[in-house]
Every structure is written in C-alpha cells, then in structure tokens.
Design an enzyme around this catalytic site. Structure first.
Site, PDB file in Angstrom:
ATOM      1  N   ASP A  63       0.809  -1.217   0.000  1.00 55.79           N
ATOM      2  CA  ASP A  63       0.000   0.000   0.000  1.00 55.79           C
ATOM      3  C   ASP A  63       0.842   1.266   0.000  1.00 55.79           C
ATOM      4  O   ASP A  63       0.344   2.345  -0.318  1.00 55.79           O
ATOM      5  CB  ASP A  63      -0.840   0.054   1.282  1.00 55.79           C
ATOM      6  CG  ASP A  63      -2.115  -0.744   1.180  1.00 55.79           C
ATOM      7  OD1 ASP A  63      -2.641  -0.881   0.069  1.00 55.79           O
ATOM      8  OD2 ASP A  63      -2.583  -1.233   2.224  1.00 55.79           O
TER       9      ASP A  63
HETATM   10  C1  GLC Z   1      -0.693   2.332   5.859  1.00 58.71           C
HETATM   11  C2  GLC Z   1       0.056   1.108   6.356  1.00 58.71           C
HETATM   12  C3  GLC Z   1      -0.251  -0.088   5.548  1.00 58.71           C
HETATM   13  C4  GLC Z   1      -1.724  -0.241   5.425  1.00 58.71           C
HETATM   14  C5  GLC Z   1      -2.404   1.038   4.923  1.00 58.71           C
HETATM   15  C6  GLC Z   1      -3.897   0.858   4.910  1.00 58.71           C
HETATM   16  O1  GLC Z   1      -0.269   2.639   4.588  1.00 58.71           O
HETATM   17  O2  GLC Z   1       1.446   1.302   6.357  1.00 58.71           O
HETATM   18  O3  GLC Z   1       0.336  -1.227   6.152  1.00 58.71           O
HETATM   19  O4  GLC Z   1      -1.997  -1.257   4.514  1.00 58.71           O
HETATM   20  O5  GLC Z   1      -2.063   2.085   5.756  1.00 58.71           O
HETATM   21  O6  GLC Z   1      -4.572   1.950   4.451  1.00 58.71           O
HETATM   22  C1  GLC Z   2      -1.714  -3.984   5.242  1.00 60.03           C
HETATM   23  C2  GLC Z   2      -2.913  -4.046   4.340  1.00 60.03           C
HETATM   24  C3  GLC Z   2      -2.655  -4.915   3.150  1.00 60.03           C
HETATM   25  C4  GLC Z   2      -1.378  -4.519   2.475  1.00 60.03           C
HETATM   26  C5  GLC Z   2      -0.219  -4.499   3.448  1.00 60.03           C
HETATM   27  C6  GLC Z   2       1.059  -3.994   2.839  1.00 60.03           C
HETATM   28  O1  GLC Z   2      -1.525  -5.210   5.868  1.00 60.03           O
HETATM   29  O2  GLC Z   2      -4.040  -4.534   5.037  1.00 60.03           O
HETATM   30  O3  GLC Z   2      -3.710  -4.800   2.238  1.00 60.03           O
HETATM   31  O4  GLC Z   2      -1.144  -5.418   1.447  1.00 60.03           O
HETATM   32  O5  GLC Z   2      -0.545  -3.663   4.530  1.00 60.03           O
HETATM   33  O6  GLC Z   2       1.022  -2.629   2.591  1.00 60.03           O
END
Ligand code: GLC
Ligand code: GLC
Length: 819
Positions: A488
C-alpha cells in the site's frame, strides 16, 4: 512458557498468569454476527456485524493506562469497604491469584483477593447475537463474606466514529430504559434505529446505574467509581451524556460457598412497524429479548454454550491435524493459526487493538487472501464470501478496494486503483474450486459494482480480472502499478507534498509509466491458476490464452524485472528502476523475490535460487525477513508512503510478516526445506514466546509487523491478529513444507522437509473423505516424494485421486534422497 504465560495444548488454550502483559493480550468472542474483543484484563468492546456502524460498547483507544473500557466487574467487601476487580483492570488492586485462559471463542479470567475468588467465563453462544459472562464466586475465608458485585459497561452510541467525534450532538442523544431489572440501551431507537442493546443479570438487583457520571462520580475514572467506593448504586437513568449499564448484586457467602451470577449483554432488532409495546408508547418491545434472557440467564446454559463452541472447534480443527517433530509447528497448525484465520476471515482488518474498528471495512485484496487460509474449514462461508467480494468488482475488472460488511457494497473510502486487487480474486476462486471441487460456483450470476442487472457468471469475473492487468501494461510489458500494489505504501504516482494527506486516497498524477514487477509475478501466478482451472473445465481456448498470457508476463519479468542478483521491485513514474543495485536506498525488496518464484519464474534458469540467496544475504534477520534494504532514511516523494516510516518500521524495512511465508514457499520450490522451516520459525509466535519481553504481542497469533534491524526496537511486534500473515503462514507450512495441497484432480502430497526431520503424519479431510497421511524419510536428506502408496497400492507422482465422501484413505509417502 514465560513469566507471562504458557500454552495448554490439550485444552487448546493460552494461559496467562500475570495481568501486566507487555501489551493487552486479546482474544475474540463470536464468529457469526456478534463479535467482541476481550483482553486478558477484560478490556475490549462488542459489536454487531460491523465494528464501526453497530458498536455496542465504548472503548478508549490509545489511552493511558492502556486498554480502558471493557466488561468490568467490581467486588466490594461491605464490611471493610475494600474493593477490587477480579480481572485486575480497571481497579488494578493486587490480586493474590490471577489467571486468564484464552480459548477458541471464549475467555476465562479469574482473580482472588482477600479470600474471595471470582472467575468469569465470557462467550458468545453460537447462533445468538449476545454475549454471556458467567461469574463464579467462591468464599475461601473462614467466615461469612458480605459482598457487593457491580458490573459495568459503557454503551457506544452505535456509530463508533460519530460516537468518538460528534459530541455537540451525541452528548444529548443518549437514552435508556430499565424494566424488570434489565437495562436497555435505546439511543436513537425513538427515531430511525430499530435496534437496541440490553444488559441483564441473573441475580436480584440491589441497585443499578445507567448514567456514567452518576456511577463514576465527578472527575473519576473506571478505576475508582464513586458507586463502588460507597457501595450504593444510585438508580440513575441516562438522559444524554454517556449511558452505561451497571448492576449491583448483594451477596452473602458462607465459608466455602460457591455462587454463580450470569450477565447477558445483547443486541436485538425489532421490525420497523412493531418497535414499541404498546404501539405508539415509545417503549421498546422487549418480548423477544425476554425469551432469550429466560434461557441464557441460567448458569447451565452458559456451560452448554461453551461446550457447543468447543465441539464446533474440534470439528473445524479436525479438517487438518498434523504431528511433526516440533511443538511450535503443531500447536500453530492444529490450533492457533486456523483460529486466527477464522478471525481474519470474519473481521478482515477492522477491529483489533491496532485497528480501531472505525477505519477499514473488508478489503478486496485482504479478504481474498484471508480466504486462502479458511476455505478448508467452512467452504460454504468461503463460497458466500467469494460471491460478496466479486460483486464489488468493477465492470472493467478492477475493484473497489473495500466494502462495508453491514451493507456489502463497495466504496472508495480507502482509495481505488490498486492494480494488484483483481488478481487476488482469481487466486481465491481457484483455491476454492480446488478445495471443494464445486465448479457450480463459476456459473453463479454475480453483478459488478453491486449494480443489479449487471450480472455475469462468476467465471467471466476472472476473465475481466486478468484482462484488467493486460489492458494496463507499461513500456516494459509489465503491469502498471496504479495507486499501489500489495504494498500500500509504494505510491509511485502520488507525489504528495501536503502534510497529513492520505497516500491511499489523494489524487494521483497521470501520464507516468510506473510498473510493478510484483504484479508481474502475481499475474503470472494467477493466469497460470486460471489456465489450470479452464483446462479442468474443458475450456481449452481460455486455457491456452491464459497460459500464453502467463508465459508472456514471465518473459517480461525475466527480461526487465531481473536486476542481476534479484528481481527488481518496480519502475517509477519516470521509468527508473526501484529495488535495484543502482539505488542508494531500497536496493532489494522482498515481495518480488517471493512472488516471482511462487509463480515459477526463474526456477529453470537459476534466477529463483539466486534471488532467494540474495534474500538470505541482504534481508534475513533472526527476527524474520525485512521488507527491503537499505531502509529509506529520507522522504522520497517519488516513492510515497514507504519512505514516511522511520527506518525499520512497517513497509520501510520492517519485517512485514505477510511476506515471509512467500519466501518460505519459494524456498520449498527450490527444494530447500531447511531454510524454509528456519525462516518460518523466525516469525512463528510460539517459537518467539520465550522472548515475549522483546516481541511484546500475543505469543499465540502472528503479527503484521516485527521491527526490522534498523529500528531501535528490533524484534518488537505490532499489529497482531488481523494480518495476511495468518493465511499465508498456514499455507506455507501445511501446503508447501508439509506439502498437503488440494488440486483440481485430487490431494497432492509433495512435502519439502528439513533434513533432520524423520517425517511427520497428518490427517486431512478433503471433499468429504479423510486422508491419513504418513511421510517418512531418512534423516539428513532434503529430497522429494516421487510416488505414493495409497491404500497399499503404488501410485507414481504425488497426487492422490479423490476418494468417495465418507471413506478413509491411507497414504504413505517416502522422501527419497536427491539424485
Ligand atoms: C498504511 C500502512 C499499511 C496499510 C495502509 C492501509 O499505509 O502502512 O500497512 O496497509 O495504511 O490503508
Ligand atoms: C496492510 C494491508 C494490506 C497490504 C499491506 C502492505 O496489511 O491490510 O492490504 O497489502 O498492509 O502494505
């Protein structure tokens, strides 16, 4: 075993022996419609289906002391005036004995002080939208004890976000009714809500309170309520402010006497046109609730409900049981990992001690992956989930990134255009069909974007998912990344300069060429799976089209995704490589090494093994494999959120546990069982129990993140429970190390074990038959299985054909030394 607790494998419980665990160690109650979080000191909250929109009880996030708000009980000695909480919090008076047993779907918390033992069993009975607390009091004193028992919950005014923010309104809306000693929380029931909560007690009441400030008294917290201190409830009725529920029970216990008191907290709905009794009176129609209470206020019913939970879990866990040389593997595979998979399946990323329950609904990507670790347990629920998720797919094959569980409709509150999303649907559907053999699901009519009339067969959704990626290829023939992919925080089109702006939802720059090697690997895997499914269905045109698409993507990844010693991560907006030896920071990332190898890329030309050797050399630590190295030390506007975390945390070089099992699987594909298991154990929570002071999170569930080598707190876990690490670890251990893998034409037995193991045994239920599996090998070897002995008959290869439902099949496999 640690100073904090120990596993009780026979009871399928984790036993906590002191209340001041490094962080609240929580459990979940409920697995259908009514859910609760419960910590080892009775903190937590409850909700009906949706943690944000139907929150029953209030919780104070990020509070000090932590974990405030819960299912609280107070005991007051009416002779001495002394009071305490048998779960330690919220009073935090010393206990002579404290224990918490977190079980599968229930929790027991007990404490003894001043010769009075109070042990509460908390559970949500199957099929009900309520929770029961059975408190058993025992007088160990030589004399008679005169006690008051107070209960306390604080009601949330339903929408947890509004409840925590919109005070100008909600401090004036709170309402309750008290009738026949039952407390009804009825805020907004007078207008558009048809639902309410109730809180009841099995014992005759000496008093009650429903206005929080009357119960607590001015300038007091839950640790020292005025009512408990004085020993007298006030009979308050909440009008506005903060409705709570508290019962007072007066108890006289003779020496040795044991007494049970039951509390029931529940959720109920009435038909919109039959809300009031009598009609038009404004008073809640309570008839349905009375019937439920008549049943559950009996102590015997609570025990029976917990027995039913135990039976249910025994059956669910019977789907797969293993006996390996390692307790850490056995207890995770046989008990805790499937349990965590159930929780992630139910709750996605919504409600934990790290997810507030107000932010995120069900994620498209997350829920598809959660399903992979769940489908063998309750295939019918997996089926329903697949159809729900697919209905939020967009007509172009893309996806709403999340949907709200209450409405089941997709929304873009968490952003859109994450270009990996659609491929996870392909993996979920193919995993479901392999597990169940149910091809019928592919014919189910499923809409796009939840629009009635837009239905096509589910099979067509897979077409469009694959097409979405093929329609969005960049200059290297690799998939365009869009807003981000699995990671993300790799936001290559975002260029955010505004403090606080969300990287997930802000407007992206257009016109760039940012491509993802990771999606290249993921697509190769998904297209291969889709091709295998199509071949199995006799759709040979689709099968060859998708096989060709997978081959083309594989070639693009080898040609443009290979950096020399590992797979690159991406190309940025301007076409510069990311995750390449030429980068100063972020030279190597974990995700493409795991995913490309899983997709089979580089298995035949040494790239796979070389990439994994680079992982070992550059990314592996004793606490797991870091997401990238070197960590980003400054903000890279062209990379986005990944460079906002301090080095060593989260996506910026933390051990992001979700990705570790990908490397474990990849190691089994190159035949290195020793390394696969070694990596697995580095993040296996049971194997980390002995370092609970470093790890800090629960030792019975995987955490999303363990701080990486660059962090001052290397080895410290965060974001336990709701993580893709649950499903992927279960898959990595059971399907790839132990090698028990559902396939379209049967159950595959293809383990890749560490050299020193003598083998293992397992029982797996698959499409109604039971497979008793024994795998043997000579110690010291890391070879593979080449044939099986199935019910005494030799079969070449590793595939056991499906047996008739109800039958038991014996499978013996011998691992041969390589060469
Ligand atoms: C932030 C976190 C990530 C998560 C995302 C969800 O970017 O670092 O782990 O998946 O928020 O919106
Ligand atoms: C969080 C989110 C997942 C994403 C991950 C890496 O765990 O829930 O959707 O893939 O962060 O950013």
């Amino acid at each position: 075993m640690t100073t904090y607790g120990r596993f009780d494998d026979a009871a399928r419980e984790y036993v906590i022996s002191r209340p001041d665990t490094p962080l609240p160690w929580i459990n979940y109650l409920g697995s259908e419609q009514y859910f609760g979080i419960i910590s080892n000191t009775a903190g937590g909250y409850s909700f009906y289906r949706d943690a944000r929109l139907r929150r029953l009880t209030r919780y104070r996030y990020n509070n000090v002391p932590p974990d405030v708000g819960g299912r609280y009980l107070y005991l007051r000695d009416q002779d001495s005036g002394e009071f305490w909480s048998p779960s330690w919090q919220p009073v935090r008076a010393d206990l002579d004995d404290y224990r918490c047993r977190h079980g599968l779907g229930y929790t027991v918390i007990g404490g003894r002080r001043a010769g009075i033992d109070a042990e509460s069993l908390y559970a949500v009975p199957l099929g009900e939208t309520l929770e029961v607390w059975r408190t058993r009091l025992t007088n160990h004193r030589p004399g008679t004890a005169h006690l008051s028992l107070f209960s306390a919950v604080e009601f949330c005014l339903w929408d947890a976000w509004d409840d925590a923010t919109n005070f100008q309104r909600n401090l004036s809306t709170g309402e309750v009714e008290v009738a026949d000693d039952v407390i009804y929380h009825t805020t907004e029931y007078r207008e558009r809500r048809n639902h309410f909560a109730y809180f009841a007690c099995s014992a005759p009441l000496a008093g009650f309170d429903t206005q929080r400030d009357a119960f607590l008294g001015p300038y007091r917290g839950w640790d020292r309520p005025a009512v408990v201190e004085t020993g007298r409830s006030t009979g308050s009725i909440a009008h506005g402010w903060a409705p709570c529920g508290s019962h007072q029970v007066a108890l006289t216990l003779e020496p040795g006497e044991v007494r049970d008191v039951v509390f029931v907290l529940g959720y109920a709905e009435n038909p919109a046109d039959a809300k009031f009794d009598p009609p038009g009176s404004g008073r809640v129609d309570k008839r349905a609730v009375r019937r439920v209470l008549d049943r559950y206020l009996q102590p015997g019913e609570v025990e029976a409900a917990v027995e039913r939970l135990r039976d249910q879990w025994r059956d669910l866990l019977d789907t797969l049981r293993v006996a390996t040389p390692l307790d850490h593997v056995d207890r995770m595979v046989n008990i805790w990992n499937p349990y965590q998979c159930m929780v992630t399946f139910n709750l996605s990323r919504s409600a934990s001690s790290f997810e507030s329950g107000i932010g995120r609904g069900m994620g498209f990507r997350d829920s598809n992956q959660d399903l992979l670790g769940f489908v063998h347990m309750v295939p019918e629920r997996a089926r329903e989930r697949i159809l729900d998720i697919a209905a939020t797919q967009l007509p172009d094959g893309g996806a709403f990134h999340q949907y709200q569980p209450l409405t089941k409709t997709g929304n873009d509150a968490a952003g859109t255009g994450f270009n990996d999303d659609p491929q996870w649907l392909v993996l979920a559907v193919t995993a479901y069909v392999k597990e169940t053999g149910d091809r019928g699901i592919l014919d189910e009519p499923v809409p796009y974007a939840n629009v009635p009339g837009s239905e096509t067969p589910l099979y067509e959704h897979l077409h469009r998912a694959l097409g979405y990626t093929l329609d969005r290829l960049g200059p290297h023939g690799l998939p365009l990344i869009g807003r981000a992919d699995w990671n993300d925080c790799l936001n290559l089109n975002c260029f955010s300069e505004t403090p606080g702006e969300s990287f997930q939802t802000t407007e992206n720059r257009t016109g760039g060429v940012a491509e993802s090697v990771f999606i290249g690997g993921l697509f190769t895997l998904a297209a291969g799976e889709a091709a295998a499914l199509a071949a199995h269905l006799g759709q040979h045109d689709d099968a060859s089209r998708w096989r060709a698409a997978a081959r083309a993507m594989d070639a693009a990844v080898r040609a443009h995704g290979w950096d020399g010693a590992w797979f690159r991560r991406a190309y940025d907006y301007d076409g510069h490589p990311v995750g390449s030896a030429g980068n100063e920071e972020g030279r190597i990332y974990i995700e493409p090494q795991g995913m490309c190898v899983i997709a089979g890329i580089g298995l035949d030309d040494g790239k796979a093994a070389a990439a994994l050797d680079s992982v070992a050399a550059e990314l592996a630590t004793p606490h797991g494999i870091m997401l990238l190295q070197p960590a980003y030390t400054r903000y890279h506007v062209e990379l986005g959120e990944i460079s906002t975390y301090p080095p060593g945390y989260k996506e910026n070089a933390g051990v992001f546990c979700h990705t570790n099992p990908w490397v474990v699987i990849a190691e089994t594909l190159v035949g290195r069982g020793d390394r696969a298991l070694d990596y697995h154990l580095r993040t296996n929570p049971s194997a980390r129990e002995g370092i609970s002071d470093v790890h800090r999170c629960e030792p019975y569930v995987y955490a999303q993140m363990i701080a990486g080598r660059d962090a001052p707190t290397h080895g410290e876990a965060k974001n336990s429970w709701l993580t893709g690490a649950a499903a992927w670890n279960l898959i990595a251990i059971t399907q790839w190390i132990l090698g028990i893998r559902p396939d379209h034409d049967g159950l595959r037995i293809d383990p890749c074990l560490p050299a020193e193991w003598p083998g293992f045994s397992a029982t797996r239920q698959f499409r109604g038959a039971t497979y008793d599996i024994t795998v043997t090998k000579l110690p010291g070897e890391q070879g593979r299985v080449s044939h099986l002995v199935v019910d005494g008959r030799r079969i070449e290869g590793t595939l056991v054909p499906p047996a008739p439902a109800g039958s038991t099949v014996s499978v013996v496999a011998e691992i041969e030394a390589p060469g």
